[in-house]
Design a protein around this motif. Structure first.
Motif, mmCIF file in Angstrom:
data_model
loop_
_atom_site.group_PDB
_atom_site.id
_atom_site.type_symbol
_atom_site.label_atom_id
_atom_site.label_comp_id
_atom_site.label_asym_id
_atom_site.label_seq_id
_atom_site.Cartn_x
_atom_site.Cartn_y
_atom_site.Cartn_z
ATOM 1 N N ASN A 28 -43.537 -67.771 45.184
ATOM 2 C CA ASN A 28 -44.234 -68.730 46.041
ATOM 3 C C ASN A 28 -43.312 -69.878 46.462
ATOM 4 O OD1 ASN A 28 -46.440 -69.709 47.456
ATOM 5 N ND2 ASN A 28 -47.185 -70.906 45.722
ATOM 6 N N LEU A 29 -42.177 -69.522 47.085
ATOM 7 C CA LEU A 29 -41.150 -70.497 47.453
ATOM 8 C C LEU A 29 -41.363 -71.129 48.822
ATOM 9 C CD1 LEU A 29 -38.055 -68.502 46.167
ATOM 10 C CD2 LEU A 29 -39.179 -70.438 45.058
ATOM 11 N N ASN A 30 -42.236 -70.553 49.625
ATOM 12 C CA ASN A 30 -42.491 -71.059 50.975
ATOM 13 C C ASN A 30 -41.210 -71.121 51.806
ATOM 14 O OD1 ASN A 30 -44.129 -71.964 53.054
ATOM 15 N ND2 ASN A 30 -43.914 -74.099 52.459
ATOM 16 N N LEU A 31 -40.520 -69.985 51.878
ATOM 17 C CA LEU A 31 -39.251 -69.904 52.597
ATOM 18 C C LEU A 31 -39.467 -69.684 54.089
ATOM 19 C CD1 LEU A 31 -37.240 -67.518 50.228
ATOM 20 C CD2 LEU A 31 -37.250 -70.023 50.234
ATOM 21 N N LYS A 32 -38.618 -70.316 54.883
ATOM 22 C CA LYS A 32 -38.507 -70.004 56.311
ATOM 23 C C LYS A 32 -37.151 -69.336 56.464
ATOM 24 C CE LYS A 32 -40.425 -74.316 57.320
ATOM 25 N NZ LYS A 32 -40.119 -75.594 57.896
ATOM 26 N N ILE A 33 -37.161 -68.066 56.838
ATOM 27 C CA ILE A 33 -35.933 -67.282 56.853
ATOM 28 C C ILE A 33 -35.459 -67.082 58.293
ATOM 29 C CG2 ILE A 33 -34.876 -65.092 56.188
ATOM 30 C CD1 ILE A 33 -37.197 -64.875 54.076
ATOM 31 N N PHE A 34 -34.198 -67.428 58.535
ATOM 32 C CA PHE A 34 -33.565 -67.237 59.833
ATOM 33 C C PHE A 34 -32.358 -66.334 59.617
ATOM 34 C CE2 PHE A 34 -35.432 -71.443 59.607
ATOM 35 C CZ PHE A 34 -36.218 -71.494 60.752
ATOM 36 N N SER A 35 -32.241 -65.287 60.410
ATOM 37 C CA SER A 35 -31.093 -64.388 60.247
ATOM 38 C C SER A 35 -30.357 -64.233 61.569
ATOM 39 C CB SER A 35 -31.541 -63.031 59.705
ATOM 40 O OG SER A 35 -32.487 -62.436 60.548
ATOM 41 N N TYR A 36 -29.030 -64.216 61.470
ATOM 42 C CA TYR A 36 -28.174 -64.139 62.648
ATOM 43 C C TYR A 36 -27.058 -63.136 62.394
ATOM 44 C CZ TYR A 36 -30.654 -68.435 63.532
ATOM 45 O OH TYR A 36 -31.652 -69.353 63.707
ATOM 46 N N SER A 37 -26.664 -62.457 63.457
ATOM 47 C CA SER A 37 -25.591 -61.469 63.320
ATOM 48 C C SER A 37 -24.281 -61.960 63.928
ATOM 49 C CB SER A 37 -26.013 -60.138 63.948
ATOM 50 O OG SER A 37 -26.302 -60.319 65.308
ATOM 51 N N ASN A 38 -24.279 -63.187 64.475
ATOM 52 C CA ASN A 38 -23.019 -63.751 64.980
ATOM 53 C C ASN A 38 -22.979 -65.249 64.721
ATOM 54 O OD1 ASN A 38 -23.861 -65.326 67.430
ATOM 55 N ND2 ASN A 38 -24.635 -63.316 68.033
ATOM 56 N N THR A 39 -21.785 -65.779 64.686
ATOM 57 C CA THR A 39 -21.610 -67.172 64.292
ATOM 58 C C THR A 39 -21.964 -68.172 65.396
ATOM 59 O OG1 THR A 39 -19.258 -67.073 64.846
ATOM 60 C CG2 THR A 39 -19.873 -66.599 62.565
ATOM 61 N N GLU A 40 -21.955 -67.748 66.633
ATOM 62 C CA GLU A 40 -22.308 -68.671 67.722
ATOM 63 C C GLU A 40 -23.772 -69.104 67.606
ATOM 64 O OE1 GLU A 40 -22.706 -68.659 72.556
ATOM 65 O OE2 GLU A 40 -21.082 -67.480 71.658
ATOM 66 N N THR A 41 -24.680 -68.143 67.408
ATOM 67 C CA THR A 41 -26.095 -68.505 67.258
ATOM 68 C C THR A 41 -26.326 -69.245 65.945
ATOM 69 O OG1 THR A 41 -26.562 -66.272 66.450
ATOM 70 C CG2 THR A 41 -27.045 -66.713 68.765
ATOM 71 N N LEU A 42 -25.535 -68.920 64.928
ATOM 72 C CA LEU A 42 -25.624 -69.643 63.659
ATOM 73 C C LEU A 42 -25.312 -71.122 63.866
ATOM 74 C CD1 LEU A 42 -25.686 -69.921 60.509
ATOM 75 C CD2 LEU A 42 -23.241 -69.428 60.609
ATOM 76 N N ILE A 43 -24.216 -71.426 64.534
ATOM 77 C CA ILE A 43 -23.820 -72.823 64.764
ATOM 78 C C ILE A 43 -24.878 -73.549 65.594
ATOM 79 C CG2 ILE A 43 -22.108 -74.313 65.906
ATOM 80 C CD1 ILE A 43 -21.281 -73.197 63.137
ATOM 81 N N ASN A 44 -25.446 -72.883 66.585
ATOM 82 C CA ASN A 44 -26.530 -73.499 67.360
ATOM 83 C C ASN A 44 -27.696 -73.876 66.456
ATOM 84 O OD1 ASN A 44 -25.122 -73.306 69.772
ATOM 85 N ND2 ASN A 44 -26.045 -71.351 70.316
ATOM 86 N N LYS A 45 -28.042 -72.996 65.516
ATOM 87 C CA LYS A 45 -29.141 -73.277 64.586
ATOM 88 C C LYS A 45 -28.779 -74.430 63.656
ATOM 89 C CE LYS A 45 -33.028 -72.721 62.521
ATOM 90 N NZ LYS A 45 -34.263 -73.128 63.209
ATOM 91 N N LEU A 46 -27.574 -74.393 63.090
ATOM 92 C CA LEU A 46 -27.161 -75.453 62.167
ATOM 93 C C LEU A 46 -27.133 -76.816 62.862
ATOM 94 C CD1 LEU A 46 -24.221 -73.771 60.185
ATOM 95 C CD2 LEU A 46 -26.592 -74.070 59.456
ATOM 96 N N THR A 47 -26.713 -76.821 64.109
ATOM 97 C CA THR A 47 -26.634 -78.059 64.882
ATOM 98 C C THR A 47 -28.022 -78.629 65.157
ATOM 99 O OG1 THR A 47 -24.607 -77.260 65.901
ATOM 100 C CG2 THR A 47 -25.698 -79.093 66.990
ATOM 101 N N SER A 48 -29.002 -77.756 65.380
ATOM 102 C CA SER A 48 -30.345 -78.214 65.733
ATOM 103 C C SER A 48 -31.237 -78.484 64.528
ATOM 104 C CB SER A 48 -31.024 -77.185 66.642
ATOM 105 O OG SER A 48 -31.289 -75.998 65.910
ATOM 106 N N LEU A 49 -30.862 -78.010 63.358
ATOM 107 C CA LEU A 49 -31.705 -78.133 62.173
ATOM 108 C C LEU A 49 -31.487 -79.484 61.514
ATOM 109 C CD1 LEU A 49 -33.725 -76.304 60.682
ATOM 110 C CD2 LEU A 49 -31.845 -75.583 59.227
ATOM 111 N N ASN A 50 -32.561 -80.242 61.334
ATOM 112 C CA ASN A 50 -32.468 -81.571 60.732
ATOM 113 C C ASN A 50 -33.022 -81.617 59.317
ATOM 114 O OD1 ASN A 50 -31.321 -82.766 63.014
ATOM 115 N ND2 ASN A 50 -33.330 -82.950 63.969
ATOM 116 N N GLU A 51 -33.207 -80.461 58.697
ATOM 117 C CA GLU A 51 -33.726 -80.421 57.337
ATOM 118 C C GLU A 51 -32.758 -79.664 56.449
ATOM 119 O OE1 GLU A 51 -37.453 -78.209 57.368
ATOM 120 O OE2 GLU A 51 -37.582 -78.424 59.491
#
Length: 184
Positions: A28-51
């Motif tokens: 019961n961890l209440n995870l929000k899981i995001f998966s990416y297969s390339n680093t460009e979309t990963l960096i976009n996510k990391l840049t936009s994530l404020n938590e």
């Protein structure tokens, strides 16, 4: 809790995500899981994530010019990463290259659900503990480097010089002379 996975092996990505979902339900961890297969979309996510997040990042990417370590080096040069980093790899020889990015762990594939469970529960606990600790981020009088002082360790604070904004902070173990205060 945000979990981010980046790996160009789609079968591994799918299997990893399935293990995370199993552990999420089980604990019961209440995870929000995001998966990416390339680093460009990963960096976009990391840049936009404020938590806070936990990032599981592969090191070798077949169709990209940079490996995972280089991507994180470039990312943290321009911003402050607000998450814990775990490298996933088939290659133990990259472990020393990863040190300057300060990963929490270096995980060799194949990954079992037991290993992931141990790693994930520890990561969630670490993030939770970090959230519950408040720090004062300040600049020492003797250095231009920033220091963090845990608020619940402070015994007292004293203003030494008002015009120069010099403050003395005494903790149970140390004495700090600082310029001004910024609460983090």
């Amino acid at each position: 809790m945000n979990i981010i996975i980046c790996d160009d092996n789609l079968e591994f990505l799918k299997s990893f995500k399935k293990m995370l979902i199993t552990l999420d339900v089980q604990y019961n961890l209440n995870l929000k899981i995001f998966s990416y297969s390339n680093t460009e979309t990963l960096i976009n996510k990391l840049t936009s994530l404020n938590e806070e997040f936990i990032l599981f990042l592969d090191i070798e990417f077949e169709n990209e010019s940079k490996n995972g370590i280089q991507v994180i080096n470039n990312f943290i040069d321009g911003s402050k990463m607000c998450g814990d980093l775990y490298y996933l790899t088939n290659y133990p020889n990259f472990v020393f290259d990863s040190f300057n990015t300060h990963p929490e762990n270096y995980i060799l594939k194949p990954l079992t659900i037991d290993n992931l469970c141990r790693i994930l529960l520890k990561a969630v606990r670490n993030i939770s503990e970090k959230k519950n600790k408040k720090f004062i981020e300040c600049r020492s009088v003797n250095s231009i480097d920033s220091i963090n002082i845990q608020i619940n360790k402070i015994v007292y604070i004293e203003l030494i010089s008002s015009p120069k904004r010099i403050i003395k902070i005494v903790t149970s173990k140390n004495l700090f002379l600082i310029h001004g205060l910024d609460v983090v």
